[in-house]
Design a protein around this motif. Sequence first.
Motif, PDB file in Angstrom:
ATOM      1  N   GLU A  19      -1.613 -13.487   9.494  1.00  0.00           N
ATOM      2  CA  GLU A  19      -2.943 -13.100   9.008  1.00  0.00           C
ATOM      3  C   GLU A  19      -3.705 -12.343  10.090  1.00  0.00           C
ATOM      4  O   GLU A  19      -4.433 -11.386   9.798  1.00  0.00           O
ATOM      5  CB  GLU A  19      -3.729 -14.348   8.591  1.00  0.00           C
ATOM      6  N   ALA A  20      -3.529 -12.781  11.327  1.00  0.00           N
ATOM      7  CA  ALA A  20      -4.237 -12.111  12.418  1.00  0.00           C
ATOM      8  C   ALA A  20      -3.714 -10.697  12.604  1.00  0.00           C
ATOM      9  O   ALA A  20      -4.460  -9.756  12.888  1.00  0.00           O
ATOM     10  CB  ALA A  20      -4.056 -12.915  13.700  1.00  0.00           C
ATOM     11  N   GLU A  21      -2.411 -10.547  12.395  1.00  0.00           N
ATOM     12  CA  GLU A  21      -1.791  -9.224  12.584  1.00  0.00           C
ATOM     13  C   GLU A  21      -2.144  -8.267  11.451  1.00  0.00           C
ATOM     14  O   GLU A  21      -2.258  -7.062  11.625  1.00  0.00           O
ATOM     15  CB  GLU A  21      -0.269  -9.413  12.667  1.00  0.00           C
ATOM     16  N   PHE A  22      -2.303  -8.822  10.231  1.00  0.00           N
ATOM     17  CA  PHE A  22      -2.592  -7.978   9.056  1.00  0.00           C
ATOM     18  C   PHE A  22      -3.841  -8.499   8.332  1.00  0.00           C
ATOM     19  O   PHE A  22      -3.751  -9.052   7.229  1.00  0.00           O
ATOM     20  CB  PHE A  22      -1.395  -7.978   8.088  1.00  0.00           C
ATOM     21  N   TYR A  25      -4.615  -8.142   4.592  1.00  0.00           N
ATOM     22  CA  TYR A  25      -3.812  -8.871   3.604  1.00  0.00           C
ATOM     23  C   TYR A  25      -4.011 -10.381   3.712  1.00  0.00           C
ATOM     24  O   TYR A  25      -3.242 -11.150   3.147  1.00  0.00           O
ATOM     25  CB  TYR A  25      -2.324  -8.546   3.796  1.00  0.00           C
ATOM     26  N   LYS A  26      -5.039 -10.768   4.463  1.00  0.00           N
ATOM     27  CA  LYS A  26      -5.243 -12.193   4.779  1.00  0.00           C
ATOM     28  C   LYS A  26      -5.213 -13.078   3.516  1.00  0.00           C
ATOM     29  O   LYS A  26      -4.477 -14.069   3.442  1.00  0.00           O
ATOM     30  CB  LYS A  26      -6.579 -12.354   5.512  1.00  0.00           C
ATOM     31  N   SER A  27      -5.994 -12.663   2.523  1.00  0.00           N
ATOM     32  CA  SER A  27      -6.108 -13.560   1.370  1.00  0.00           C
ATOM     33  C   SER A  27      -4.790 -13.610   0.573  1.00  0.00           C
ATOM     34  O   SER A  27      -4.408 -14.667   0.073  1.00  0.00           O
ATOM     35  CB  SER A  27      -7.305 -13.132   0.525  1.00  0.00           C
ATOM     36  N   SER A  28      -4.085 -12.488   0.497  1.00  0.00           N
ATOM     37  CA  SER A  28      -2.807 -12.501  -0.241  1.00  0.00           C
ATOM     38  C   SER A  28      -1.793 -13.367   0.479  1.00  0.00           C
ATOM     39  O   SER A  28      -1.041 -14.128  -0.155  1.00  0.00           O
ATOM     40  CB  SER A  28      -2.215 -11.096  -0.372  1.00  0.00           C
ATOM     41  N   ILE A  29      -1.765 -13.256   1.819  1.00  0.00           N
ATOM     42  CA  ILE A  29      -0.802 -14.057   2.594  1.00  0.00           C
ATOM     43  C   ILE A  29      -1.102 -15.541   2.385  1.00  0.00           C
ATOM     44  O   ILE A  29      -0.213 -16.350   2.117  1.00  0.00           O
ATOM     45  CB  ILE A  29      -0.888 -13.691   4.101  1.00  0.00           C
ATOM     46  N   LYS A  30      -2.405 -15.857   2.431  1.00  0.00           N
ATOM     47  CA  LYS A  30      -2.825 -17.257   2.249  1.00  0.00           C
ATOM     48  C   LYS A  30      -2.341 -17.762   0.887  1.00  0.00           C
ATOM     49  O   LYS A  30      -1.760 -18.846   0.780  1.00  0.00           O
ATOM     50  CB  LYS A  30      -4.351 -17.312   2.332  1.00  0.00           C
ATOM     51  N   THR A  50       7.562  -0.105   7.865  1.00  0.00           N
ATOM     52  CA  THR A  50       7.313   0.345   6.481  1.00  0.00           C
ATOM     53  C   THR A  50       7.676  -0.764   5.499  1.00  0.00           C
ATOM     54  O   THR A  50       6.945  -1.024   4.539  1.00  0.00           O
ATOM     55  CB  THR A  50       8.177   1.595   6.163  1.00  0.00           C
ATOM     56  N   GLU A  51       8.791  -1.413   5.748  1.00  0.00           N
ATOM     57  CA  GLU A  51       9.195  -2.510   4.844  1.00  0.00           C
ATOM     58  C   GLU A  51       8.150  -3.629   4.852  1.00  0.00           C
ATOM     59  O   GLU A  51       7.843  -4.211   3.815  1.00  0.00           O
ATOM     60  CB  GLU A  51      10.564  -3.062   5.263  1.00  0.00           C
ATOM     61  N   LYS A  52       7.607  -3.886   6.047  1.00  0.00           N
ATOM     62  CA  LYS A  52       6.579  -4.933   6.147  1.00  0.00           C
ATOM     63  C   LYS A  52       5.363  -4.562   5.301  1.00  0.00           C
ATOM     64  O   LYS A  52       4.847  -5.381   4.540  1.00  0.00           O
ATOM     65  CB  LYS A  52       6.161  -5.115   7.614  1.00  0.00           C
ATOM     66  N   THR A  53       4.929  -3.306   5.435  1.00  0.00           N
ATOM     67  CA  THR A  53       3.740  -2.886   4.675  1.00  0.00           C
ATOM     68  C   THR A  53       4.036  -2.930   3.181  1.00  0.00           C
ATOM     69  O   THR A  53       3.208  -3.377   2.384  1.00  0.00           O
ATOM     70  CB  THR A  53       3.331  -1.445   5.080  1.00  0.00           C
ATOM     71  N   ASN A  54       5.213  -2.450   2.803  1.00  0.00           N
ATOM     72  CA  ASN A  54       5.549  -2.463   1.368  1.00  0.00           C
ATOM     73  C   ASN A  54       5.568  -3.892   0.819  1.00  0.00           C
ATOM     74  O   ASN A  54       5.073  -4.154  -0.272  1.00  0.00           O
ATOM     75  CB  ASN A  54       6.917  -1.812   1.122  1.00  0.00           C
ATOM     76  N   LEU A  55       6.136  -4.781   1.612  1.00  0.00           N
ATOM     77  CA  LEU A  55       6.199  -6.170   1.143  1.00  0.00           C
ATOM     78  C   LEU A  55       4.790  -6.759   1.008  1.00  0.00           C
ATOM     79  O   LEU A  55       4.464  -7.393   0.001  1.00  0.00           O
ATOM     80  CB  LEU A  55       7.065  -7.008   2.104  1.00  0.00           C
ATOM     81  N   LEU A  56       3.952  -6.485   1.989  1.00  0.00           N
ATOM     82  CA  LEU A  56       2.576  -7.017   1.904  1.00  0.00           C
ATOM     83  C   LEU A  56       1.828  -6.389   0.718  1.00  0.00           C
ATOM     84  O   LEU A  56       1.063  -7.057   0.022  1.00  0.00           O
ATOM     85  CB  LEU A  56       1.830  -6.763   3.212  1.00  0.00           C
ATOM     86  N   ASN A  57       2.066  -5.108   0.506  1.00  0.00           N
ATOM     87  CA  ASN A  57       1.425  -4.457  -0.648  1.00  0.00           C
ATOM     88  C   ASN A  57       1.863  -5.126  -1.942  1.00  0.00           C
ATOM     89  O   ASN A  57       1.061  -5.353  -2.837  1.00  0.00           O
ATOM     90  CB  ASN A  57       1.784  -2.966  -0.702  1.00  0.00           C
ATOM     91  N   ARG A  58       3.132  -5.395  -2.026  1.00  0.00           N
ATOM     92  CA  ARG A  58       3.646  -6.052  -3.235  1.00  0.00           C
ATOM     93  C   ARG A  58       3.031  -7.433  -3.386  1.00  0.00           C
ATOM     94  O   ARG A  58       2.554  -7.810  -4.460  1.00  0.00           O
ATOM     95  CB  ARG A  58       5.186  -6.124  -3.152  1.00  0.00           C
ATOM     96  N   ILE A  59       3.012  -8.189  -2.279  1.00  0.00           N
ATOM     97  CA  ILE A  59       2.445  -9.544  -2.332  1.00  0.00           C
ATOM     98  C   ILE A  59       0.998  -9.507  -2.820  1.00  0.00           C
ATOM     99  O   ILE A  59       0.559 -10.341  -3.605  1.00  0.00           O
ATOM    100  CB  ILE A  59       2.557 -10.225  -0.936  1.00  0.00           C
ATOM    101  N   SER A  60       0.293  -8.448  -2.390  1.00  0.00           N
ATOM    102  CA  SER A  60      -1.127  -8.383  -2.768  1.00  0.00           C
ATOM    103  C   SER A  60      -1.319  -8.114  -4.262  1.00  0.00           C
ATOM    104  O   SER A  60      -2.407  -8.289  -4.793  1.00  0.00           O
ATOM    105  CB  SER A  60      -1.856  -7.322  -1.938  1.00  0.00           C
TER     106      SER A  60
END
Length: 488
Positions: A19-22, A25-30, A50-60
């Motif tokens: 969460e600190a790094e991104f 996306y804090k609330s989606s990660i939570k 890029t894969e990290k960002t795509n995954l976080l985007n998807r999670i959101s």
Amino acid sequence: MTLSDSSIINKNLDRITLEAEFPAYKSSIKKAFEAGQAHILDWWDELTPTEKTNLLNRISTINFPLIKDLFNDTLLKVPQPAQGNITPPQIIPIPKDDAEKKIAQRARQIGENSLQKGETAIITVAGGDGTRLGINGPKGVFPITPIAGKSIFQLHAEKICAIQKRYNIQIPWYIMTSENNFPATQNYFQSHQFFGLDSRQVRFFNQGMLPVVDLQGNLLMDSKSTIVMSPNGHGGIIIALREKGILDDMKMRGIKNIFYHQVDNVLIKIADPLFIGYHVMDGAEMSLKVVKKSHPEEKVGVVVNVNGRLHVIEYSELSKEDMYAKNKDGTLKYNAGNIAIHMISIDFLEKIHQMGEAIPYHAAIKKVPFFAEDGSIVNPRKNNAVKFESFIFDILKYVRKGVIMEVIREEEFSPVKNMEGENSPATSRQDMINLFGRWLRNAGFSIPADHQGNVIGLIEINPCFALDEEELRNKVDKHLQFNGNLSL
Ligand code: UTP
């Protein structure tokens, strides 16, 4: 420590660090952690930026509490017989006598007028994964016509061309796709110059996607960084129409009603003026075409009234007693098989949106390949996954006025669902050939058939040559001889 513990540390990282790094996306990660789905980040340290960002985007995009509720509510529920006072609905019959034929003629004229005034748009839902057919890519590109091997999309496009020519009009055509098949569908039309249609009349739009879970409710992955997603059912059209601006586009064009059909029915009478006419004539909100069930236990939804409101009861929800119930004349009491061909008024869609009510999801248990913990892709032999889908007919409960029109199955309904057996490319091709064979026979030609009534030989009639039996009779060469292979 439990899976839903907010301080959980998965294999490679903890939530707080992530969460600190991104922070965006804090609330989606939570939410992902709180829902016990932290395993989707198991390979985090191996991912590229890029894969990290795509995954976080998807999670959101994922509504984790919804998925949890759906899993608990839909999967663990055993189908129950439908509740309430069930009665057969009123159905417009296939016209038999002069009086019924006269009403039909009037309805057809009203439908033709509506088409000519530009009040009707066509919507094809083509977002399904086509799992049972087992092909990669959109079902609509599947080659289907008996001789030329034209695709399902081309067949639909040519029917639209033909009807446009007949009435000297242009009909807006909206095609719903999923994220999975959007690019392939759009590219397919572009590379075939929209099969003679004006590219500006065809508009593609995406439906929503939901994650696929295993039989314990855990999200499935199909790689180290991608979550298995599946389109949210043909009922997803209701939300997509609003979210993608399609409803606004329709209103701007003066559209009052949509003709809805599913991509895989090769016998569809697209923008059928008769059906449009009955719908318009009655000021209906939503209308349905139905066919007689082939036998009491046919696995088809049945259109009924429940407490006075239209409803499609799935075969699994119809009690055995109702399934076999008969009328005095020996016909089935609940005999209106839903074939997913609808007219829907724009005002009604607006009403649903204003009500803001969500349509329910149903669980479908399927075989879905997934990325396993050991890094391999598993192609399961048994059902291993749950997809959540909403169904278009669930909006029927909001319908105050609806028209149900009976049609002949052999003339209007032959879906491509499976690679082999019933409802397969082979049966759909034969159904097309048989339909053309009947048109020709009724026009006075001799067309041989086997003992099951299937035409012996191949026939293909281009919709641009003849869209129906009457047009064929007027155009066909009277000296034609059928030698087993005929393309017109
Ligand atoms: P089906 O329920 O038969 O699904 O869809 P399907 O994807 O074609 O095939 P299977 O079940 O995976 O084997 C009926 C119609 O609804 C569309 C399909 O494209 C088809 O026209 N559909 C289905 C959507 O547009 N979106 C969906 O999410 C599901």
